[in-house]
Structure formats: structure tokens, C-alpha cells
Write an enzyme that holds these catalytic residues in place. Structure first.
Site: not given
Length: 591
Positions: A312-315, A590
Site C-alpha cells: 500500500g502507501s508505504s511504497l 488512502n
């Protein structure tokens, strides 16, 4: 006078050897060939006996001696002590303690008194029927129970049951139990490593057993030593990179988070920024390696290493870092994210809140999918793919740890625009928690990445440059804003220390589609931000309560873990903030 003369003549004739065969009654009528046959048979018998003697005494000597030895000589194994496993400070994590194996010669036990057999069954912890089943074996040797404690073995010996013997062996003991089990692993009854470092370092730890040749009587008692004794060579000790204090902190925080958020599972890993050493690796559910009588697959799974998920957003920081490093953007570059919807082909990318015209720093702080997608679509897919592979995504790990998985990054040539956009914010790509933690080293280490180690290292390894130091520092500034009021993870703040990182929430991909009820929340960050010492990654699998995003379930777990770890290692505080206030309406990330 004449008659006497004749009688005297007959006696003289007889004395001169007149044969009895002259008498028809005494005449031998056997044919000559029969005597010759008898003579031949006797000769052949003596020849056969002589040949057999030559065969036994000459040609078969070695075989016969070997068969004889089998009946009275034995080679006893002298077990080697398995090497100890310690943490980086020398605290013992695994050691071998002497125990006994109880074995029997079934034929010799059959006449034992019933009372003694009942006492034996009780000491072995089995029923009378179970013991009798083992003793009914038609083999000459049978184990009754392995790894019996010394005091129990002594009580069994005192029973004096004929045919019951003991043999020295070793049992592995793990002082910290379930706290370190997924890092240390365990061995089986034969002292062979089965999981984690016990398995990975089997050849180093196991040592070389010795042997001893003895003569035994029919009761199994040693009568005499024969031949030479080969001394056993104990296994070498192993010093892990693990820090027991930080490991305990990580384990307790993960366990508490799983229980608090009613999650299926959780995991955390702590890396040393300077050396790449794995200081802690924790999973829940876990198991006690000292008692594996009830062991399930969920308990055994080392989720840090073996489970992959969409980050998810940690990328998002990697997409932004690549664009910064290739000078396509600056932290102040503006992007129009509109009212929260962005159409790419026949698909739509959404933000949970509209951000309209916003700069790159805010895109990371607010975790905008649309902003990250627009940054990604400025770059060729190959550059993004190369960035992902440089930090280890989709690559077979070389951690020296069993079960580590590669994850998945599809070849860039097949990426469509919507797929490139999705990958920029962590969908359509899978990683392990350990891979994700390692990748953040490029931000903590001024742009380079180093190998990870599960053993203590004396020298920091050389790094491989991924982005420039300038880009890494710019990204650290953005990641720190994520944990501040207005960011997506204010719950990751720690009193007295500056922290930074990125949240991630992914819908689980089940049965060919994304679930609307099952999520994985994660947070990857570092501390202290003035001079990063630790990179910490936390994953909470399927939180069951109303809170399910990374900022609500993983970020507070990160904060508690980091706060305790920094204080445990006496890291100098770098913030004057002593009281953390979490805004009631913090920014939601998100997905």
C-alpha cells in the site's frame, strides 16, 4: 597210536593258517567293487571336511569374525554437544542439556514383574497398554522414550528391570521460550535443526559425534572396552545479531496490538541502520519451543519472512524518491490532484479527501494516491522497475534464513498506465515485511542499502548506492511530517524523539478479488530522525475492530516499540516534545 598221529596232524594244519573261507559257511560272497565304493565315499567325506575347514579357517575368516562380533561387540555413539546460541550480548538463547533415552530388549523384558512394568509406564508418562505395545515388537531393540529427564531416568534404572537400558543424549532448551522462537527456531529429537537459525546453521552447531567399541553380554551390560575411542567434537557456538531487550519489547508490543485490535496476526522487525543487523524479529501467534505438544501452522509461521502482502502507501516514498533523484520534481513541485478522482484509461484512482493543488511534500504527508500516480506516470516503467529491484523487491533474499520469500514485481514491459499508477502506491506488487524494512534503509542511510545479517557483525558492510544523499535527506524531511499533526500517522510520534515513516493499508486479495472487509495495516519508520539508529516495520493482519488502517493499528505499535527500544539502548533524545497530543480528526491514508 595211528589215530593220535592223525589228530596231531590236523592241529598242526590249523595252526599253519588254514583260512576260514575254506569253510563254505564262513565264505565271504560280497563283490569287490562295493568295498571300493565305501573307500571312495570315506575319502570324499574326509576331502569335503578338509575343504570346509579351509573355507572356514582361510577364505571366510573375515566374514565369520564380523558375524561373531555382531553378537557381542557394539559401537556406541558418543553424542557431541550442540553449540549454544546467544544474543549479541552473550545471553543464552539455546543450549543443550544432558538427558537419557530409555530403550529395551523386548525378549528380555517379557518376564519382568507386572508391578515393575506398571511403575515403568508411569515414569515414562504412558499407559500400560502403550508400553506393552512397544514391548511386543519383534525387533531386538526398541526405544521406549527419548529425551527423558535425568531424575526420571535414575528412577527407571532403580527399578532393575532386566532388558531396560538408558543411553546418554541431549535435549535443546530455550530460556526465552516463545519470545525468541521465530528467530532461534528449534531442533527435533535427533538434535537436527528444524526452523530458523537452528536450521540455517545446522552444520555449524551440530558438531561431530564420537564412538566407542565395547563388548556387551546378553543383558546389554558392558563387559569390556575394545578398540580405540574417537572423542566427540562439540558444535561451535553462534552469536546472533538479536538484542534480547529489543526483542522482548517487539514481541510484547506485537502481542498486545493483536489482542487490542482483535487481529488475526501481527509481526515486527527492527534493523540497525549502521550495520544491517536484525535486532528483533517478532510474530504473534507464536509457540513455546520447549513444549511443542500442541503446535499449529499459524503459530509456526514466521510472517516477517514468509508472508507477502501488498504494502500500500508505504511504497509511495520510492516513487517520489526516484523522481526527485532524476530531477523531474522538487519537494515544492505542485500537482493538481483535483477533487479526489483521477481517470486513467477505463479505471479511476481515488483519494479519501480532495487535496486539489498540492506540492510533493504534502502528497507524501497526506498520502495522496492521485499525486503519486501523476508523479509515476512521468517516468518510464523501466526506471520504476529498476528502483524496486535495487531495494530488493521481487528478488530472492540472500539473508541466509530459511523460508525467506522473494515477493513479486511483474516485468515492466507488460505494465499498462493504470498498473504503473497502482504500483506507485503499493498495489499490484507484493513484499515481505523484512524486505519492506530493509528498503527503508536508503532513506535512513543517506541513499545506500546494505545486506542484512542475522549474526552479530564486527564491521559495517559496504553499501550499494540507490539514490543520492540529498534525495535521502529530502525524503526524511517528508517522512517526518507524516508523523506530525496533519500527517497520516500522528500516532507514530514518540515523546522526546523525532520519528518519521510511512503508513500503508492494503485490502487483502482473496479468491481473485480485493476484499472489502479484510485489511493489512503496516507502518515503516525510523528514529531518531536527527541521526537514524533503528528502522522498524510493523504489520497487523486483519484487524477485527473499527480501526483497520495502518495509521491506527500499526503506527501506535511502532511508537510504543520505538519509545521503549530507544530508552533501553540509552539513545540521546533529539526532541523537546515531552507530551504527545493526537488530533481527534487526523488525516486518514488512502488505500
Amino acid at each position: 597210536m595211528k589215530r593220535n598221529s592223525n589228530a596231531s596232524g590236523s592241529r598242526v594244519a590249523a595252526s599253519k593258517g588254514v583260512p576260514f573261507s575254506k569253510n563254505p559257511v564262513l565264505a565271504v560272497r560280497l563283490p569287490v567293487w562295493r568295498s571300493r565304493v565305501v573307500l571312495f565315499v570315506l575319502f570324499a567325506a574326509f576331502a569335503g571336511l578338509a575343504g570346509r575347514a579351509v573355507w572356514l579357517q582361510g577364505l571366510s575368516t573375515q566374514f565369520l569374525q564380523k558375524q561373531g562380533e555382531i553378537r557381542y561387540a557394539r559401537t556406541l555413539d558418543l553424542p557431541a554437544t550442540r553449540g549454544k546460541i546467544t544474543d549479541r550480548e552473550g545471553q543464552v538463547l539455546a543450549s543443550s542439556i544432558p538427558v537419557k533415552a530409555i530403550w529395551a530388549i523386548p525378549d528380555d523384558v517379557q518376564d519382568a514383574p507386572v508391578a515393575k512394568l506398571k511403575a515403568l509406564a508411569r515414569l515414562l508418562g504412558m499407559s500400560d497398554a502403550e508400553l506393552q505395545k512397544k514391548l511386543d515388537s519383534d525387533r531386538g531393540f526398541v526405544y521406549l522414550k527419548r529425551q527423558v529427564e535425568q531424575d526420571i531416568a535414575e528412577q527407571i534404572t532403580k527399578l532393575g528391570i532386566e532388558g531396560i537400558q538408558t543411553r546418554k543424549e541431549y535435549k535443546r532448551f530455550y530460556p526465552q521460550g516463545e519470545v525468541t522462537t521465530h528467530m532461534v527456531g528449534f531442533t527435533n529429537v535427533e538434535d537436527v535443526g528444524q526452523e530458523s537459525m537452528e536450521l540455517a546453521q545446522q552444520k555449524t552447531l551440530v558438531g561431530l559425534p564420537g564412538s566407542r567399541r565395547v563388548i556387551k553380554d546378553r543383558l546389554g551390560h558392558i563387559v569390556e572396552d575394545i578398540g580405540s575411542v574417537r572423542e566427540p567434537h562439540d558444535g561451535k557456538g553462534l552469536t546472533l545479531s538479536l538484542d534480547s531487550k529489543i526483542q522482548y519489547i517487539a514481541f510484547t508490543q506485537v502481542k498486545e496490538a493483536v489482542e487490542k485490535f482483535k487481529a488475526k496476526a501481527g509481526a515486527a522487525v527492527v534493523l540497525d541502520v549502521h550495520t544491517g543487523e536484525v535486532l528483533a524479529l517478532a510474530n504473534w501467534p507464536a509457540y513455546n519451543p520447549n513444549d511443542r505438544s500442541v503446535l499449529t501452522g499459524d503459530q509456526l509461521r514466521n510472517r516477517v519472512m514468509t508472508d507477502t502482502f501488498e504494502p500500500g502507501s508505504s511504497l509511495k516514498p520510492f516513487t517520489v524518491a526516484l523522481s526527485l533523484d532524476t530531477k523531474r520534481i522538487k519537494p515544492t513541485t505542485l500537482f493538481d490532484t483535483g477533487n479526489g478522482s483521477f481517470v486513467i484509461g477505463d479505471r479511476v484512482v481515488h483519494d479519501t479527501h480532495p487535496h486539489y493543488l498540492t506540492d510533493v511534500t504534502t502528497i507524501i504527508q497526506k498520502s495522496s494516491n492521485i499525486g503519486t500516480s501523476k508523479i509515476a506516470l512521468q517516468m518510464p516503467p523501466q526506471e520504476m522497475w529498476e528502483m524496486f529491484t535495487k531495494v530488493g523487491f521481487g528478488q530472492q533474499p540472500k539473508f541466509g534464513f530459511p523460508g525467506a520469500v522473494a515477493g513479486r514485481v511483474r516485468p515492466y514491459k507488460s505494465w499498462r498506465p493504470i498498473e504503473q499508477a497502482n504500483m506507485s502506491f503499493g498495489q499490484g506488487i507484493s513484499v515481505s515485511l523484512l524486505q519492506l524494512a530493509r528498503s527503508y534503509l536508503i532513506f535512513a542511510r543517506d541513499g545506500d542499502i546494505i545486506p542484512l545479517s542475522f549474526q552479530k557483525v564486527n564491521e559495517a558492510p559496504a553499501g550499494t548506492k540507490v539514490v543520492s544523499a540529498k534525495t535521502a535527506r529530502e525524503m526524511r524531511d517528508m517522512l517526518e511530517l507524516v508523523t506530525q499533526p496533519g500527517g497520516s500517522a500522528p500516532k507514530a510520534q514518540v515523546a522526546g524523539y523525532r520519528t518519521g515513516g510511512k503508513t500503508g493499508t492494503a485490502q487483502k486479495f482473496l479468491n481473485g478479488r480485493y476484499s472489502q472487509t479484510k485489511y493489512i495495516g503496516n507502518f515503516v519508520g525510523m528514529a531518531p530522525m536527527s541521526n537514524p539508529r533503528f528502522v522498524v516495520a510493523v504489520m497487523i493482519d486483519e484487524p477485527g475492530g473499527p480501526a483497520h488502517v495502518g495509521g491506527d493499528v500499526a503506527a501506535p505499535t511502532f511508537a510504543a516499540l520505538v519509545a521503549n527500544a530507544l530508552r533501553a539502548k540509552n539513545i540521546t533524545p533529539d526532541s523537546t516534545v515531552t507530551h504527545i497530543i493526537i488530533p481527534e480528526n487526523s488525516e486518514q491514508e488512502n488505500m
